[in-house]
Motif scaffolding. Structure first.
Motif, PDB file in Angstrom:
ATOM      1  N   SER A  95     -52.434  52.832   5.293  1.00  0.00           N
ATOM      2  CA  SER A  95     -53.386  53.952   5.226  1.00  0.00           C
ATOM      3  C   SER A  95     -52.914  55.140   6.055  1.00  0.00           C
ATOM      4  O   SER A  95     -53.204  56.288   5.714  1.00  0.00           O
ATOM      5  N   PHE A  96     -52.171  54.887   7.130  1.00  0.00           N
ATOM      6  CA  PHE A  96     -51.621  55.980   7.934  1.00  0.00           C
ATOM      7  C   PHE A  96     -50.736  56.868   7.069  1.00  0.00           C
ATOM      8  O   PHE A  96     -50.876  58.098   7.062  1.00  0.00           O
ATOM      9  N   TYR A  97     -49.835  56.253   6.316  1.00  0.00           N
ATOM     10  CA  TYR A  97     -48.934  57.038   5.474  1.00  0.00           C
ATOM     11  C   TYR A  97     -49.655  57.661   4.283  1.00  0.00           C
ATOM     12  O   TYR A  97     -49.327  58.766   3.867  1.00  0.00           O
ATOM     13  N   VAL A  98     -50.636  56.968   3.743  1.00  0.00           N
ATOM     14  CA  VAL A  98     -51.411  57.543   2.636  1.00  0.00           C
ATOM     15  C   VAL A  98     -52.137  58.796   3.111  1.00  0.00           C
ATOM     16  O   VAL A  98     -52.117  59.844   2.440  1.00  0.00           O
ATOM     17  N   MET A  99     -52.757  58.729   4.287  1.00  0.00           N
ATOM     18  CA  MET A  99     -53.473  59.901   4.808  1.00  0.00           C
ATOM     19  C   MET A  99     -52.505  61.012   5.207  1.00  0.00           C
ATOM     20  O   MET A  99     -52.789  62.186   5.004  1.00  0.00           O
ATOM     21  N   LYS A 116     -56.210  60.924  19.417  1.00  0.00           N
ATOM     22  CA  LYS A 116     -57.640  60.717  19.205  1.00  0.00           C
ATOM     23  C   LYS A 116     -58.021  60.923  17.741  1.00  0.00           C
ATOM     24  O   LYS A 116     -58.844  60.181  17.196  1.00  0.00           O
ATOM     25  N   ASP A 117     -57.414  61.912  17.087  1.00  0.00           N
ATOM     26  CA  ASP A 117     -57.705  62.168  15.678  1.00  0.00           C
ATOM     27  C   ASP A 117     -57.247  61.005  14.797  1.00  0.00           C
ATOM     28  O   ASP A 117     -57.984  60.557  13.917  1.00  0.00           O
ATOM     29  N   TRP A 118     -56.016  60.530  15.042  1.00  0.00           N
ATOM     30  CA  TRP A 118     -55.520  59.411  14.246  1.00  0.00           C
ATOM     31  C   TRP A 118     -56.317  58.146  14.521  1.00  0.00           C
ATOM     32  O   TRP A 118     -56.602  57.368  13.599  1.00  0.00           O
TER      33      TRP A 118
END
Length: 138
Positions: A95-99, A116-118
């Motif tokens: 999901s990190f890479y998708v976002m 904090k945002d991530w």
């Protein structure tokens, strides 16, 4: 001259300014960051950006929960070969890479994100994934 004529004019000591006129406390210039008052347009844009970040993360989390249910079922280690928390780590990584690649479509700059945002958007993804997966299991 009398003493009464030498008195200084009285000044209201407890004068309160309205919230609109309140100024931020002065900061030192050598600090990490200084407080900047945002204009109403900047506040509106930041609010809209926050809603988009939350909505994208929620949708990705729901899709991840549906995929986890379809592919893994109950997530029993004997059937899938993985523990449930390992599956969540895969979801966080993917999901990190998708976002990271989907946020520019919505005119959000992921390069400006801090830790904090991530952490916030990943928490939303994991939360929605677990809730969706749990609802589908019942």
């Amino acid at each position: 001259m009398s003493k009464s004529s030498k008195k200084k004019p009285s000044v209201a000591k407890n004068e309160v300014k309205p919230a609109d006129e309140a100024q931020p406390a002065p900061t030192q210039s050598h600090g990490r960051s200084q407080f900047k008052m945002k204009s109403p347009e900047e506040k509106k844009e930041a609010h809209k950006e926050g809603i988009i970040k939350t909505a994208v993360a929620a949708i990705i989390g729901m899709v991840a929960g549906i995929i986890a249910y379809m592919q893994l079922g109950e997530g029993i280690p004997g059937e899938t070969g993985y523990e449930w928390y390992v599956i969540l780590m895969f979801i966080v990584g993917i999901s990190f890479y998708v976002m990271k690649f989907s946020f520019p479509i919505f005119k959000i700059k992921p390069k400006e994100f801090g830790f904090k945002d991530w952490f916030y958007v990943e928490f939303i993804v994991v939360d929605f994934c677990l809730v969706t997966w749990t609802l589908l299991l019942n």
